[in-house]
Design an enzyme around this catalytic site. Sequence first.
Site, PDB file in Angstrom:
ATOM      1  N   PHE A 368       0.891  -1.260  -0.107  1.00  0.00           N
ATOM      2  CA  PHE A 368       0.084  -0.055   0.076  1.00  0.00           C
ATOM      3  C   PHE A 368       0.765   1.160  -0.079  1.00  0.00           C
ATOM      4  O   PHE A 368       1.953   1.409   0.748  1.00  0.00           O
ATOM      5  CB  PHE A 368      -0.887   0.094   1.284  1.00  0.00           C
ATOM      6  N   ASP A 369       0.397   2.128  -0.881  1.00  0.00           N
ATOM      7  CA  ASP A 369       1.104   3.690  -0.675  1.00  0.00           C
ATOM      8  C   ASP A 369       0.277   4.078   0.626  1.00  0.00           C
ATOM      9  O   ASP A 369      -0.677   3.700   0.956  1.00  0.00           O
ATOM     10  CB  ASP A 369       0.711   4.332  -1.851  1.00  0.00           C
ATOM     11  N   LYS A 370       0.985   5.170   1.193  1.00  0.00           N
ATOM     12  CA  LYS A 370       0.452   5.707   2.685  1.00  0.00           C
ATOM     13  C   LYS A 370      -0.823   6.900   2.244  1.00  0.00           C
ATOM     14  O   LYS A 370      -1.815   6.657   2.282  1.00  0.00           O
ATOM     15  CB  LYS A 370       1.473   6.066   3.715  1.00  0.00           C
TER      16      LYS A 370
END
Length: 682
Positions: A368-370
Amino acid sequence: MAEIIDTNSGGAAAPSCACGHDHHHHHSDGEHRHSGGHRPAPNGGCICGHDHRTEGGVGHDRSMGKMMFALLGGILTLNSFLLSWLLPQQAFAADMSALFGAAILALPIVITAVRDLVNGKVYMNELVALAILAALASANFRTAGVIAFFLLITIIIETRTASGAQRSIEELIKLTPNTARRLTENGGEAEVQVTELAVGDRIRVRPGENFPVDARIVAGESTVNQASITGESLPVEKAVGDDVFAGTQNLTGLVDLEVTHVGADTTLGKVKDMILQAESSRTPVVRIIDRYAGYYTPTVLMVAAVTWWFTNNMSSVIAFLVIACPCAVVLATPTAVVAAVAAAARLGIFIKNVSHLELASRVSAFVFDKTGTLTDGILSVVKLHPFDGITPAQLLKTAGSVERYSNHPTAVAICKLANEAGLALDEAQNFSEAPGKGVSAALAEGACLVGRANWMEEQEVALPEHDMSESEGMSVVYVALNGRVLGWIGFRDKLRREAPTLIGDLRKLGVRYCAMVTGDRQSVAESVAEQLQIDEFRSECLPEGKVEFVEKIKRNSVVAVVGDGVNDAPALAAGDLGIAMGAIGSDVAINSASVALMTNDLRRIAMLVYLSRKSQLIINQNLLFGMLFVFGGMILSVVGLMTPVWAAVLHAGSTLIIIFNSARLVRTGEELTLENRAGEAE
C-alpha cells in the site's frame, strides 16, 4: 468470451469463440443516444454459434424472433402429441403437425450451421443440426421437434445471459440524457444535442436531472448522487470548482457548468470501455477451449460414425450428437465472468481484463501507498517552526509563494493556510518540481527551496541542528532562501476509518503479507504501520524505490499494489496487480492500473479478493459439472442408455444449472451497498 475487433479494419480475420463464430463488434464512437436510438453494444460470448451481433436493438429483436419460432414450433409439436394420444386415427395429421413444428424449430439452428459451412468452418452448430436432420430423415418427427425445441430454448437463454456487456452498456447509456441546456451569450438557454457540446461550453443542469458530460461547476451548489460510477449510494456535496461526471444525478440545486470532457473522454465513457474490455477478454481456460474447439467437432462426428457403423442404431447416434454439444462447458466461464464483472461494477470496481480477476484470487501480498490510500491524503499544517529571527508568517509566506504552483498535498495544505491567514504571496519565476522531493523557484529575495531534508542536503543546503522529537509523527518540509534554512513546516494526515477493517479482512482471507511504502518520514510511517499492524514498511521512499521494493516482494509472492494512481503509477505497473484508488475522473489512474476503484472505500479491495476467489470456485464447479455432463452423456449414448429426447432435456437442464450457479455471484458485496444506504438513512 470473444475478443473485441474493429469491423472496419479492412477484412482482418475475426477471432472466434469456443464455438467458432465471428463476433463483429461495432465500437461506439462515444456518442450517447437515448432509449431506442443508442448505438449498439458488443455482445457476450457465443455458445453453439448463436449470433449475438447487435445493430441498435437487433440483438434483442433476434432473441425475440427465436422466441416466436420456439413458440410456434412448440405449439405444433405439442399438437402432434395431443393428436396421437387423443385421436389415434389422425396419424397423418399428427405426423404433419410434428414435421412442420420440427421444421420451424430447426430453421434458426440449421441456418446458422449452413452459414458456418459457407464460411468454411465446422463447429458445434453442425452437431445439433445433424442430430435434428438425422431424426427427420428417420421419420422421428416428434423426436426432432422435441430436440429442436429444447435446444432453441437453450440458445435463447444463452443469448440473453451471455450478452452481459451489451446490457451493461445499455444501462450506462440510459444514464446520460441526449440533450443539454447550453447557455447563450445573453444568459439564455438553448436546448442542443449532447453530441454538439464542446469542451469549454457552459450548460445548466436542474435538480433531478443527470449530468450529460463531465464538467466543472461555475455557479451554484448541489448534492450529487455518484452511485452509477462509484457504487456508493451516499450523495456528495458539490460547490463551485468541483467536478461532476456524466451519468451522475444532480439532486438538489440548480448549477451552471463548464464542460471539461465530452463523448468517449468522459469518466462514464472510460467506464464503458473498461466494461467492454473486461467482458470481451478471456480467461486462460477459455483460451484453451478455443484452441481445441476446431478439433472437437470432427472428433465427435467420427465417434458418431463409428457408433452408427457398429450399432446401426440411429437413436443412439442422434442422442450422442445432441449431448456432445458442450454448451455447459463453454458457458461455464463466460457466465461466471459476466456475473462477477457486473457485481464488481455495481460496487465501483472496474476490472480491465478478466485475467486480472483470476489473478486477484491468487494475491498473497499487498503493498500500500500511505498518503491518499491508507490515509485521507488531505494534509493539514499543524506546526510552523521558524529558525532564528524568522517569524511564522514569513516562513509561511515564503513557502506559499513557491508551493502555489504545485499540486502536491503539502503544497495544497501550505497555500490553504496562507490564504486563511490573509498573506499576500509573492510572484515566483523559474518554478521547478522534483517529484517526491521538493520544489524550487526564484523569488524577489533570491532562490528558494521547499522540500524534504535529504533533498535539501542533495542541494547542498546545511540543515541546522534542532530537537527532532518536536516533529515526531509529523511530515516535515524545510524552507530555505539563498542557502539559509528559514525553518520547517509540520503536517499531519488522518488515517482512513476503513483502513483497520481492510487489513483485518485481508488477514481473514488468508493474505499473509501487508506492506506499506511512503515518501514520508520514518516516525510518521512507523506510527501508521503500528496502528494498522502492517508487516513491513519503507519510509522516505522515492518512486523508483517503491518499484524496487515491489520487485523484491514479487520474487516470492503474487503482489497487488494499491495507490492513488497519480504518484504511484510506476509502482502500480510494477505489481502483478495494480489497484488504483479514487479513480473517478482520473485518466492516469484508469490507465496505469489493472483495476480501478472509483471510490476511496478501502473495503472494496477485500471485496475484490473475495469476489475473485468466489468466481474461481464457481468457474471450477461449472467446468466440472459441464464436463461430467457432456462426457458422461456421450458414454451413455454410445452404449444405448440415452434417448434423443432425454439428451435434449438434459442439455437444456445442464445449461440452466450453469447459468443459475453463476448468477449467485451477482449479489456479492451487496452488504456494502446496504450499509451505505443505512448510513444515509441515519
